[in-house]
Design a protein around this motif. Structure first.
Motif, short mmCIF file in Angstrom:
data_model
loop_
_atom_site.label_atom_id
_atom_site.label_comp_id
_atom_site.label_asym_id
_atom_site.label_seq_id
_atom_site.Cartn_x
_atom_site.Cartn_y
_atom_site.Cartn_z
N ARG A 131 24.88 -59.07 -3.08
CA ARG A 131 24.33 -60.17 -2.28
C ARG A 131 24.71 -60.08 -0.80
O ARG A 131 24.65 -61.07 -0.08
CB ARG A 131 24.75 -61.53 -2.86
CG ARG A 131 24.41 -61.65 -4.33
CD ARG A 131 24.62 -63.02 -4.88
NE ARG A 131 25.99 -63.46 -4.81
CZ ARG A 131 26.99 -62.97 -5.53
NH1 ARG A 131 26.76 -62.02 -6.41
NH2 ARG A 131 28.20 -63.43 -5.37
N TYR A 132 25.09 -58.88 -0.34
CA TYR A 132 25.36 -58.72 1.09
C TYR A 132 24.06 -58.88 1.88
O TYR A 132 24.05 -59.42 2.97
CB TYR A 132 26.02 -57.36 1.32
CG TYR A 132 26.59 -57.16 2.71
CD1 TYR A 132 27.02 -58.24 3.49
CD2 TYR A 132 26.74 -55.88 3.24
CE1 TYR A 132 27.55 -58.05 4.75
CE2 TYR A 132 27.27 -55.68 4.51
CZ TYR A 132 27.67 -56.77 5.26
OH TYR A 132 28.20 -56.57 6.51
N VAL A 157 18.37 -54.35 5.05
CA VAL A 157 18.35 -52.93 4.68
C VAL A 157 19.62 -52.25 5.19
O VAL A 157 20.23 -51.43 4.49
CB VAL A 157 17.08 -52.26 5.23
CG1 VAL A 157 17.14 -50.75 5.06
CG2 VAL A 157 15.84 -52.81 4.53
N SER A 158 20.04 -52.61 6.42
CA SER A 158 21.29 -52.03 6.94
C SER A 158 22.47 -52.46 6.09
O SER A 158 23.42 -51.69 5.91
CB SER A 158 21.54 -52.52 8.38
OG SER A 158 20.42 -52.27 9.18
N ALA A 159 22.43 -53.69 5.59
CA ALA A 159 23.59 -54.21 4.86
C ALA A 159 23.77 -53.54 3.51
O ALA A 159 24.91 -53.27 3.10
CB ALA A 159 23.43 -55.72 4.66
N CYS A 160 22.69 -53.24 2.82
CA CYS A 160 22.80 -52.76 1.43
C CYS A 160 23.66 -51.50 1.34
O CYS A 160 23.38 -50.50 2.00
CB CYS A 160 21.41 -52.45 0.86
SG CYS A 160 21.51 -51.84 -0.84
N PRO A 161 24.72 -51.54 0.52
CA PRO A 161 25.61 -50.39 0.47
C PRO A 161 25.04 -49.20 -0.30
O PRO A 161 25.60 -48.11 -0.24
CB PRO A 161 26.86 -50.94 -0.23
CG PRO A 161 26.38 -52.08 -1.04
CD PRO A 161 25.20 -52.66 -0.31
N ILE A 162 23.95 -49.41 -1.04
CA ILE A 162 23.50 -48.36 -1.95
C ILE A 162 22.02 -48.04 -1.80
O ILE A 162 21.42 -47.45 -2.69
CB ILE A 162 23.79 -48.76 -3.41
CG1 ILE A 162 23.26 -50.17 -3.67
CG2 ILE A 162 25.26 -48.67 -3.71
CD1 ILE A 162 23.13 -50.50 -5.12
N GLU A 163 21.42 -48.42 -0.69
CA GLU A 163 20.00 -48.15 -0.44
C GLU A 163 19.09 -48.67 -1.55
O GLU A 163 18.08 -48.06 -1.88
CB GLU A 163 19.76 -46.65 -0.22
CG GLU A 163 20.51 -46.11 0.98
CD GLU A 163 20.28 -44.62 1.22
OE1 GLU A 163 19.46 -44.01 0.52
OE2 GLU A 163 20.94 -44.08 2.12
N GLU A 168 21.63 -60.80 1.18
CA GLU A 168 21.29 -62.21 1.25
C GLU A 168 22.08 -62.89 2.38
O GLU A 168 21.56 -63.76 3.07
CB GLU A 168 21.59 -62.90 -0.10
CG GLU A 168 20.91 -64.24 -0.23
CD GLU A 168 20.96 -64.79 -1.65
OE1 GLU A 168 21.95 -64.52 -2.37
OE2 GLU A 168 20.02 -65.50 -2.05
N ALA A 169 23.33 -62.44 2.56
CA ALA A 169 24.13 -62.97 3.67
C ALA A 169 23.58 -62.48 5.01
O ALA A 169 23.66 -63.17 6.01
CB ALA A 169 25.59 -62.55 3.51
N ALA A 170 23.01 -61.26 5.01
CA ALA A 170 22.57 -60.66 6.26
C ALA A 170 21.23 -61.22 6.74
O ALA A 170 20.94 -61.20 7.93
CB ALA A 170 22.46 -59.14 6.10
N CYS A 171 20.39 -61.69 5.82
CA CYS A 171 19.03 -62.12 6.19
C CYS A 171 19.07 -63.42 7.01
O CYS A 171 19.62 -64.42 6.57
CB CYS A 171 18.18 -62.34 4.95
SG CYS A 171 16.57 -63.02 5.38
N ARG A 185 15.72 -63.94 0.87
CA ARG A 185 16.09 -63.24 -0.36
C ARG A 185 16.52 -64.22 -1.44
O ARG A 185 17.03 -65.30 -1.16
CB ARG A 185 17.19 -62.23 -0.06
CG ARG A 185 16.63 -61.07 0.73
CD ARG A 185 17.60 -59.97 0.98
NE ARG A 185 16.86 -58.79 1.43
CZ ARG A 185 16.71 -57.68 0.71
NH1 ARG A 185 17.28 -57.57 -0.47
NH2 ARG A 185 16.00 -56.68 1.18
#
Lengths: 421, 323
Positions: B215-216, B188-194, B218-221, B226
């Motif tokens: 897919r940021y 959730v923190s990673a997503c640039p657009i909520e 997916e990299a963060a999890c 995801r």
């Protein structure tokens, strides 16, 4: 018509040329697309490659990202690798700006605009690299402030979008303003560009720091989750950027006769020596921690350098990079050999290739291997990915060529004027 | 590139005049004409190269293109959006479906626990997930991965998700992993657009129509929870689950991210998640953390419970325990 009369006529034309900024840009576009056979062949080849890339991307959008070789395990690939390298290239230009403006290096001042032009082209390439990595480019407006919904200040990707676009705007302003003033034959007003130049210095460092934070902020990816990542990014950017600019100046001398003074190149070489040494020291200390401690943290590095559980996909890549970096750095520390321009070009190319791999395929991919559940799924870019990437590079070179053409034309016209006066 | 006759040192006649008075200079006119032709040809070629993009206006209606974020949709907007999605599903997949918008039940906080002693790696949960959530059939997609672990080690390094033999094996134990519905979710923190957020009942959801597919997340999890829609999912019409939630199991568009949503279209209506319902061993315990009498609270109070990768500070709502 005699040469002198021709010059007079040219200067007269310059004096009475269109005065408005849009008019200047239109004039510049006309100038930048003039050239001989070699120039047109170069431009047509680049256009052709860019078209192949555009077509491959269009197919990717239509059929889905399935045409890439990315997977849920390795969810970023060649595109993001290139993006990371491009940000470094853009940030590296600042190594001309700092000597020129902070240390008042006169000769550097004359050519600093080349670094800024490289930055513009590199940022455009970065933006394209991110765009082609999106699964839904038709929804790009969701990223825009006000009309979209921006997760700021939490998401590092939002920060990255902001700083990259900001850097592009700042550099477009500086380059555009300085060239326009030269074209008009006026002395640029420091009020209108010096603050932006200083802003661009801080900004250049920020673009690469934020890009590093994008990766090193992820706790679930031990390979990236290191405080050394941002400093390493900066150090390698201050190698690849100046090395690329040395190559550009060399090419300009051969093709347009635009003779840059020798001092800036020497300053850049000094910077490369220091930055590359720091980069290699940091790499070594990173590797020591990973391998000496071992455990899960070192697993990606083990896969990258030596292969793991029978998978060796990145081993040739990284050793190529290490070889390029070491030989390139070695050459930079041989002043006599470096006097020969062929050696200098080879050293620059080796360092650029080495860093392109180290920061691209050698950094992005092992972050995903092994996966967070410790599965090993390998990745090699698909043909589509190579085509799109080549297209982006071709477009970047196209843009850079036009910018440099414009710059050399304005500079040459001014040289004429002073000559006659 | 070679030195040419238009080098800046020796410019052509009219080099600087051309843009001012191109008509007066024959040479320049020829060049301008050629350039114009070249530009026209280039543009035409560019248009042709990008022509596969024409599927976008075919597949993405104006309404879809302009659709706002889920949280900004009024009830009226949602009615229209859901009707449009239902019609599109009928058109593309040949299935009649109903899309609903189950809201979090006030005061409820969902959590999941898995009895590692009972799970025998049969994989029924994955099958159930695949069917319930209208997953892409071609790749046997599921939100769950079951790790076959070697006894004597909790290191996933020694685990395998691709085992293909009778279960349970004597020297193995089994560890199903799906979205941990973290209280501090890195995705959730990673997503640039909520496009992804945590709902009041603890479930992390994705607005599949807002996600740009970077897919940021997916990299963060840290849990490989995801999944990305690398292509449009394929599902035979008769296999489509017609009871669909907008934020859960409706058929996802190409190019968007998805993940486990604790079957919110079921659990928010008082039913069990599909994976729990399908589990033949009774290893799965699901319930409301805020209800002191719930089964999940019994487990948390009476069993020795652990979470995955606790050191990352993600605070999962997903627990594991041994009998």
């Amino acid at each position: 018509m005699t040469a002198n009369a021709r010059k007079k006529r040219n200067v007269a034309a310059l004096k009475h040329a269109v005065r408005s900024y849009p008019g200047f840009l239109w004039w510049g576009l006309g100038q930048a697309t003039n050239g001989g056979l070699g120039f047109y062949v170069w431009m047509i080849v680049l256009t052709a490659i860019a078209l192949v890339g555009a077509n491959a991307w269009a197919h990717q959008v239509a059929r889905g990202m399935i045409v890439t070789n990315m997977t849920d395990h390795v969810s970023w690939g060649l595109y993001i690798a290139n993006f990371t390298f491009g940000v470094g290239l853009a940030a590296g230009g600042v190594m001309m700006v700092i000597p020129a403006y902070l240390y008042d290096d006169e000769d550097m001042h004359k050519v600093v605009i080349i670094g800024e032009a490289v930055a513009i082209a590199a940022i455009v390439m970065c933006t394209l690299s991110v765009l082609v990595d999106l699964g839904r480019p038709d929804r790009f407006w969701h990223l825009m402030p006000v009309i979209g919904r921006v997760n700021w200040p939490v998401s590092m990707l939002t920060w990255d979008v902001i700083v990259l676009n900001g850097y592009l705007v700042i550099n477009l302003h500086i380059v555009g303003y300085l060239l326009y003033m030269r074209y008009l034959g006026r002395k640029p007003n420091p009020k209108w560009y010096v603050p932006f130049v200083f802003l661009s210095i801080i900004w250049a460092i920020s673009i690469h720091t934020v890009t590093a934070f994008l990766y090193c902020g992820l706790g679930g990816r031990p390979f990236w989750n290191t405080a050394l990542l941002a400093p390493r990014f900066l150090a390698s950017a201050f190698v690849s950027g100046p090395a690329f600019i040395i190559l550009v100046m060399r090419i300009l001398r051969i093709t347009t006769g635009f003779a840059a003074p020798p001092k800036p190149a020497r300053t850049l070489i000094q910077i490369i020596r220091v930055a590359m040494t720091i980069n290699l020291v940091m790499l070594a200390s990173e590797l020591f921690t990973l391998f000496y401690t071992g455990g899960a943290h070192g697993e990606s590095a083990k896969y990258l350098f030596f292969g793991s559980h029978g998978h060796y996909g990145l081993v040739p890549w990284i050793w190529t990079a290490i070889a390029c970096n070491l030989i390139g750095t070695g050459l930079f520390f041989m002043p006599d050999a470096l006097e020969r321009s062929n050696t200098r070009i080879a050293a620059c190319i080796l360092c650029i290739v080495g860093i392109w791999i180290e920061k691209g395929m050698g950094l992005i991919i092992p972050g995903f291997i092994p996966s967070t559940l410790h599965e090993i799924v390998e990745y090699t870019p698909s043909l589509t990915e190579w085509k799109v990437t080549a297209g982006i590079w071709a477009f970047g070179f196209l843009l850079l060529t036009v910018l440099l053409k414009l710059i050399t034309t304005v500079f040459a016209a001014e040289a004429h004027k002073t000559e006659i006066a | 590139m070679t030195t040419d006759n238009t080098s800046p040192q020796e410019p052509h006649d009219g080099e600087y005049l051309k843009p001012l008075l191109p008509i007066l200079d024959q040479h320049s006119t020829r060049r301008t004409l050629l350039k114009t032709a070249g530009a026209a040809l280039g543009l035409a070629a560019f248009g042709e190269a990008l022509s596969p993009l024409m599927v976008i206006p075919e597949n993405v209606s104006v309404d879809e293109f302009l659709q706002q974020h889920y949280k900004e949709l009024t009830d009226e907007d949602k009615k229209k959006v859901f009707a449009r999605l239902e019609a599109e599903t009928k058109e593309r997949f040949g299935a009649d479906v109903t899309i609903t918008d189950s809201k979090p039940i006030p005061g409820v906080r969902f959590a999941y626990a898995i009895n590692v002693s009972k799970c025998n790696g049969n994989g029924k949960c994955m099958e159930a997930c695949n069917k319930e959530n209208n997953h892409h059939r071609g790749v046997d997609q599921s939100y769950i991965r079951v790790l076959e672990m070697t006894k004597g080690s909790m290191d996933m390094e020694n685990g395998s998700t691709t085992y293909d033999h009778t279960v349970p094996q004597d020297d193995k134990f089994y560890l199903p992993v799906q979205c941990q519905q973290c209280d501090n979710p890195p995705c959730v923190s990673a997503c640039p657009i909520e496009a992804t957020w945590k709902e009041d009942d603890g479930i992390v959801v994705v607005d599949y129509n807002w996600c740009i597919g970077c897919r940021y997340c997916e990299a963060a999890c840290p849990y490989h929870a995801r999944r990305f829609n690398w292509e449009l999912p394929e599902i035979p019409a008769e296999e489509v689950n017609p009871n669909q939630g907008y934020l859960s199991n409706r058929i996802r568009p190409q190019g968007a991210m998805e993940k486990c949503h604790f079957c919110l279209h079921r659990t928010r209506e008082g039913r069990a998640p599909a994976c729990q319902e399908a589990c033949p061993t009774g290893a799965r315990v699901f319930g409301d953390l805020n209800d002191p009498d719930s089964a999940i609270n019994y487990v948390l109070k009476n069993k020795r419970v652990f979470v995955l990768k606790e050191e990352l500070g993600t605070k999962p709502s997903f627990f594991y325990f041994f009998d």
